[in-house]
Design a protein around this motif. Sequence first.
Motif, PDB file in Angstrom:
ATOM      1  N   LEU A   1     -24.371 -69.950   1.429  1.00  0.00           N
ATOM      2  CA  LEU A   1     -24.961 -68.303   1.665  1.00  0.00           C
ATOM      3  C   LEU A   1     -25.948 -68.394   0.276  1.00  0.00           C
ATOM      4  O   LEU A   1     -25.511 -68.903  -0.879  1.00  0.00           O
ATOM      5  CB  LEU A   1     -23.300 -67.065   1.735  1.00  0.00           C
ATOM      6  N   SER A   2     -26.650 -67.943   0.487  1.00  0.00           N
ATOM      7  CA  SER A   2     -27.707 -67.504  -0.938  1.00  0.00           C
ATOM      8  C   SER A   2     -27.090 -66.699  -1.700  1.00  0.00           C
ATOM      9  O   SER A   2     -25.922 -65.824  -1.160  1.00  0.00           O
ATOM     10  CB  SER A   2     -28.889 -67.235   0.144  1.00  0.00           C
ATOM     11  N   ASP A   3     -27.278 -66.439  -2.852  1.00  0.00           N
ATOM     12  CA  ASP A   3     -26.227 -65.018  -3.720  1.00  0.00           C
ATOM     13  C   ASP A   3     -26.928 -64.164  -2.923  1.00  0.00           C
ATOM     14  O   ASP A   3     -26.462 -62.456  -2.966  1.00  0.00           O
ATOM     15  CB  ASP A   3     -28.234 -65.255  -4.361  1.00  0.00           C
ATOM     16  N   ASP A   4     -27.878 -63.445  -2.658  1.00  0.00           N
ATOM     17  CA  ASP A   4     -28.738 -62.618  -1.855  1.00  0.00           C
ATOM     18  C   ASP A   4     -27.894 -62.361  -1.004  1.00  0.00           C
ATOM     19  O   ASP A   4     -27.340 -61.288  -0.155  1.00  0.00           O
ATOM     20  CB  ASP A   4     -30.643 -62.516  -1.572  1.00  0.00           C
ATOM     21  N   GLU A   5     -27.906 -63.657  -0.358  1.00  0.00           N
ATOM     22  CA  GLU A   5     -26.774 -62.540   1.227  1.00  0.00           C
ATOM     23  C   GLU A   5     -25.462 -62.935   0.691  1.00  0.00           C
ATOM     24  O   GLU A   5     -24.782 -61.457   1.372  1.00  0.00           O
ATOM     25  CB  GLU A   5     -26.457 -64.279   1.845  1.00  0.00           C
ATOM     26  N   ILE A   6     -25.016 -62.741  -0.438  1.00  0.00           N
ATOM     27  CA  ILE A   6     -23.225 -62.499  -1.162  1.00  0.00           C
ATOM     28  C   ILE A   6     -23.614 -61.555  -1.495  1.00  0.00           C
ATOM     29  O   ILE A   6     -22.595 -60.544  -0.951  1.00  0.00           O
ATOM     30  CB  ILE A   6     -23.126 -63.478  -1.208  1.00  0.00           C
ATOM     31  N   PHE A   7     -24.396 -60.885  -1.541  1.00  0.00           N
ATOM     32  CA  PHE A   7     -24.500 -59.456  -2.326  1.00  0.00           C
ATOM     33  C   PHE A   7     -24.284 -58.641  -1.168  1.00  0.00           C
ATOM     34  O   PHE A   7     -23.523 -57.317  -1.331  1.00  0.00           O
ATOM     35  CB  PHE A   7     -25.788 -59.609  -3.527  1.00  0.00           C
ATOM     36  N   ARG A   8     -25.457 -58.859  -0.442  1.00  0.00           N
ATOM     37  CA  ARG A   8     -25.614 -57.938   0.595  1.00  0.00           C
ATOM     38  C   ARG A   8     -24.028 -58.174   1.963  1.00  0.00           C
ATOM     39  O   ARG A   8     -23.488 -56.569   1.775  1.00  0.00           O
ATOM     40  CB  ARG A   8     -26.407 -57.845   1.527  1.00  0.00           C
ATOM     41  N   HIS A   9     -23.502 -59.158   1.646  1.00  0.00           N
ATOM     42  CA  HIS A   9     -22.461 -59.162   2.084  1.00  0.00           C
ATOM     43  C   HIS A   9     -21.721 -57.801   1.741  1.00  0.00           C
ATOM     44  O   HIS A   9     -20.770 -57.362   2.333  1.00  0.00           O
ATOM     45  CB  HIS A   9     -21.271 -59.987   2.361  1.00  0.00           C
ATOM     46  N   TYR A  10     -20.803 -58.304   0.344  1.00  0.00           N
ATOM     47  CA  TYR A  10     -19.879 -57.285  -0.766  1.00  0.00           C
ATOM     48  C   TYR A  10     -20.726 -55.535  -0.406  1.00  0.00           C
ATOM     49  O   TYR A  10     -20.081 -54.961  -0.184  1.00  0.00           O
ATOM     50  CB  TYR A  10     -20.040 -58.139  -2.040  1.00  0.00           C
ATOM     51  N   ASN A  11     -21.896 -55.849  -0.105  1.00  0.00           N
ATOM     52  CA  ASN A  11     -22.516 -53.925  -0.759  1.00  0.00           C
ATOM     53  C   ASN A  11     -21.981 -53.664  -0.013  1.00  0.00           C
ATOM     54  O   ASN A  11     -21.511 -52.263   0.760  1.00  0.00           O
ATOM     55  CB  ASN A  11     -23.685 -54.242  -0.926  1.00  0.00           C
TER      56      ASN A  11
END
Lengths: 293, 293, 293, 293
Positions: C114-124
């Motif tokens: 996952l990209s950092d953006d994908e991980i951030f969206r996942h948590y968010n």
Amino acid sequence: MKEAIFKGIIAYPITPFDVNEKVDISLFKTLVERLVQSGANGIAPLGSTGVLPYLSDEEKEAVTEAAMQQVSGRVPVLAGVSCLTTERTVYHAKFAEKAGANAVMILPMSYWKLSDDEIFRHYNTVAKAISIPIMAYNNPATGGLDMSPVLLKRLLQIPNVTMIKESTGDVQRMHSLRKELGEEVAFYNGSNPLALAAFAAGAKGWCTAAPNLIPGLNNKLFEAVANNNLKEAQDVFYKQLGLLQFMVGKGLPRVIKAGLNIQGVESGYLRSPLAVLGDEETAQLKQILATLN
Amino acid sequence: MKEAIFKGIIAYPITPFDVNEKVDISLFKTLVERLVQSGANGIAPLGSTGVLPYLSDEEKEAVTEAAMQQVSGRVPVLAGVSCLTTERTVYHAKFAEKAGANAVMILPMSYWKLSDDEIFRHYNTVAKAISIPIMAYNNPATGGLDMSPVLLKRLLQIPNVTMIKESTGDVQRMHSLRKELGEEVAFYNGSNPLALAAFAAGAKGWCTAAPNLIPGLNNKLFEAVANNNLKEAQDVFYKQLGLLQFMVGKGLPRVIKAGLNIQGVESGYLRSPLAVLGDEETAQLKQILATLN
Amino acid sequence: MKEAIFKGIIAYPITPFDVNEKVDISLFKTLVERLVQSGANGIAPLGSTGVLPYLSDEEKEAVTEAAMQQVSGRVPVLAGVSCLTTERTVYHAKFAEKAGANAVMILPMSYWKLSDDEIFRHYNTVAKAISIPIMAYNNPATGGLDMSPVLLKRLLQIPNVTMIKESTGDVQRMHSLRKELGEEVAFYNGSNPLALAAFAAGAKGWCTAAPNLIPGLNNKLFEAVANNNLKEAQDVFYKQLGLLQFMVGKGLPRVIKAGLNIQGVESGYLRSPLAVLGDEETAQLKQILATLN
Amino acid sequence: MKEAIFKGIIAYPITPFDVNEKVDISLFKTLVERLVQSGANGIAPLGSTGVLPYLSDEEKEAVTEAAMQQVSGRVPVLAGVSCLTTERTVYHAKFAEKAGANAVMILPMSYWKLSDDEIFRHYNTVAKAISIPIMAYNNPATGGLDMSPVLLKRLLQIPNVTMIKESTGDVQRMHSLRKELGEEVAFYNGSNPLALAAFAAGAKGWCTAAPNLIPGLNNKLFEAVANNNLKEAQDVFYKQLGLLQFMVGKGLPRVIKAGLNIQGVESGYLRSPLAVLGDEETAQLKQILATLN
């Protein structure tokens, strides 16, 4: 397109030592002669196989001169001149040029990791000091530095840096080199077990110590590729793969020396801390070589 | 010699989702049809490209059945059935067999690293539960486990484990497989940028998502190899390398989806957390594809 | 400063199975009770030790509920809810909140990187769906993704992401976290052999399965640190290091199960493909445990 | 138990060069004097910081003699004598002993990877040629060889190999050393960002170039540890961590030279290919140092 002096099989002699661990120049010449007569397309003294970094300045000079005398123009000579400092590298590059070498090979060596700018300046300084071509050599396993395709592209802007030798063992690097640098880039393979994949990827030559032991098979691989015969190349490659993997696994100077002994060829001694193969490894090598004859 | 059902280009469809991130079976069938008509030698639903691990049991079953219906015997079908537990893997392997799949592909998946014995038992339990052949799939980058040539040799002793798919990206693994397992082993390449090196090393086929975007170039590479024409293979390979590298760098489902869009083909949505390529990456892909037409 | 619910020893129960590899809820409760009574400062069901990814949705729910019932408010509970898809992670996070968990732990899981953006969206996305705090868990060895200190800092901007669990096994990561995130960041150590170094680096707690076997030594280490007694901490740490290294080397669920057996505590079965330790490994574990009593 | 000559802060001077890249012995003495006066517990010329491998034999001898003269018995001196060949290592070890060094430090250096037997013979040959103690130095990042705890244990069987310096940057190595070799083993930390974790793990000393720039903070860390004050050690450590990480990231000789300049201390030139920090990096260093005063 930059001119590529070398193609096909570029053979690396070992640097043999006497029982007191002094360089044995006479035996070195004999071993070089064997390589020339076996059909090598080029000779490369003072490579990794020739334990360049383990030699003193005087020894390096003697080996370079002996190689030039023995080869005597029959094939081109690629002299290794890599040193840790820029000053010593310039010194040996100039010596090699004066001795008549057709090109020099330079590996950027690491104790402290070098930045791309430091590596570029290193090559540029050496390049300006000589007129013969330079082969830039990438081998992180021995030299400790990994030059990216982007850096190699930058090095090729130096006029007499005309060739690249890639020894990471990852054929995808060669693909990237060719994609990045264009069809005309002269890149050479220095990773023995990649010989087939590298030729398939467009390598102009194979820098290898294997011709000390199996010149016929090495030559046949290059010929099959030159004849556009993939099936034949595959067949010849798999015949020699066992030896190529063993060479890399155990270290070229140790294996070439042991293999020459097995074949009845005098090969002298190694310089400490490098030590001869153990009994078990020697037996393995004997078995591998037996299947190739 | 064990029979190899597959050869040449084995094409991987994506699993498309609708706007609510539900599997879109109708669109899936359309995309499978494109692959069959473009000349693929086999179809492999529920691979990494098909985001197998992101689907529920019911979704996996629906996709398998849809693939069988759409392909309808025109080419062989290789169904992905990998699950973290042995019980679920058996379940889906039996389902795939019943649905008519010609073979199943199994990647040993890791959360906890598995020992060689655990991996062997996993395959053996599944193998006993079905009669169709199994392709053992090695891909440490996605599955988290790296099966050595020694373990793969052991797996091949299970009667219906008949094929190996290697996706480490290191061609030397394929050399070792062939050296260890003999000329007759049916190994397949799953690493797109290794396509040329793998065929040169003797791979029977190339498992790839690329035919969703560039089937003509993929087929031509296989044909050049089959015709023993190394120079043509090299030429065709370098033409498509840029796309193959991009696909691997950005992730197959993201790139195939974006590429289909660029080509004007409906490709649906991804399932979160997987997200579509950003604008810059999409522009890069557009440029790469433009050079191929 | 964000509030840290947990400190000290956060204990991970295993998820035991019966002979048919079904989850044994009754035995699970017994094992949780042992951990609470042994002095754990928190209980964390459905962690790596609890083989979360090997369970079905229903099983995860049953385990979460059983943990809440058994702990019954005596210490805080940290429920693991990591899933490959965002949708399933949200589902289980909401379930845990409703069941009364004090916080949830979320590991970003990889099949596709996952990209950092994908991980951030996942948590968010998960964070917005619940009101309880989230512990972001970094463990590339099991989850396949490595979150940089920079990404972790970004995750901490989400209001209810309040804690970080670091399990790379590299204490320098913790140094960077604290340097990057400030003295008040609540970071926890999830790498058993780093227990001493992590407390020295300022970790608020140690997330560990070791209290299943050696709760006294685990508690003493935390106490020595709390008492600012480095020499005592060092001494207690080296006493338990052998077991901690063995646990990590062989896999937590396997070792905890085997260790409980050795200690005469019923521990049930594992779910395939995970298998019990072999005879030799069990003998090693027996010897390690014997020196600790 | 073998005697450990060194403890606390063992300081590494740089080897300064003049504008022509010749060693500047006079400046070297000045820099050594600063280290002694700043409270270092030992001085270690010709380490990595002192760019040992970039010097000629004569230069190494001059530096060793200058260090002995300047230190003049106020603290013990640890002389670096590592060379690629065994013969040169013996030569310099004997020279250091004759010059009065209290011990020598030896890093096994790699061009060709050495086997454990080759490394053992290398140390054993040197050890037999001298009477002073040897510190075996493990630093794969510079030397290219990684000595396992098992090999280090074997080296400690050589009578005058009495100390180990560990620079892998992984504190778990130190744990394993102490677990493998017993509480009495004299191990030293050579990885700057691990200073706290290493002392917590029981390191007898910290071999570091940092005292060239921040001797006060370095000394305070050791004192806090000696006083069993973990909280104070943690506090002092985090104050200096930024500089320690920068030093390792950019290379010790480059950063120490630049930092001395910033502090108004003459520090000479570097030897090519090593080059001074760029403007941006120098600005970063200036900012880091500013926060420490």
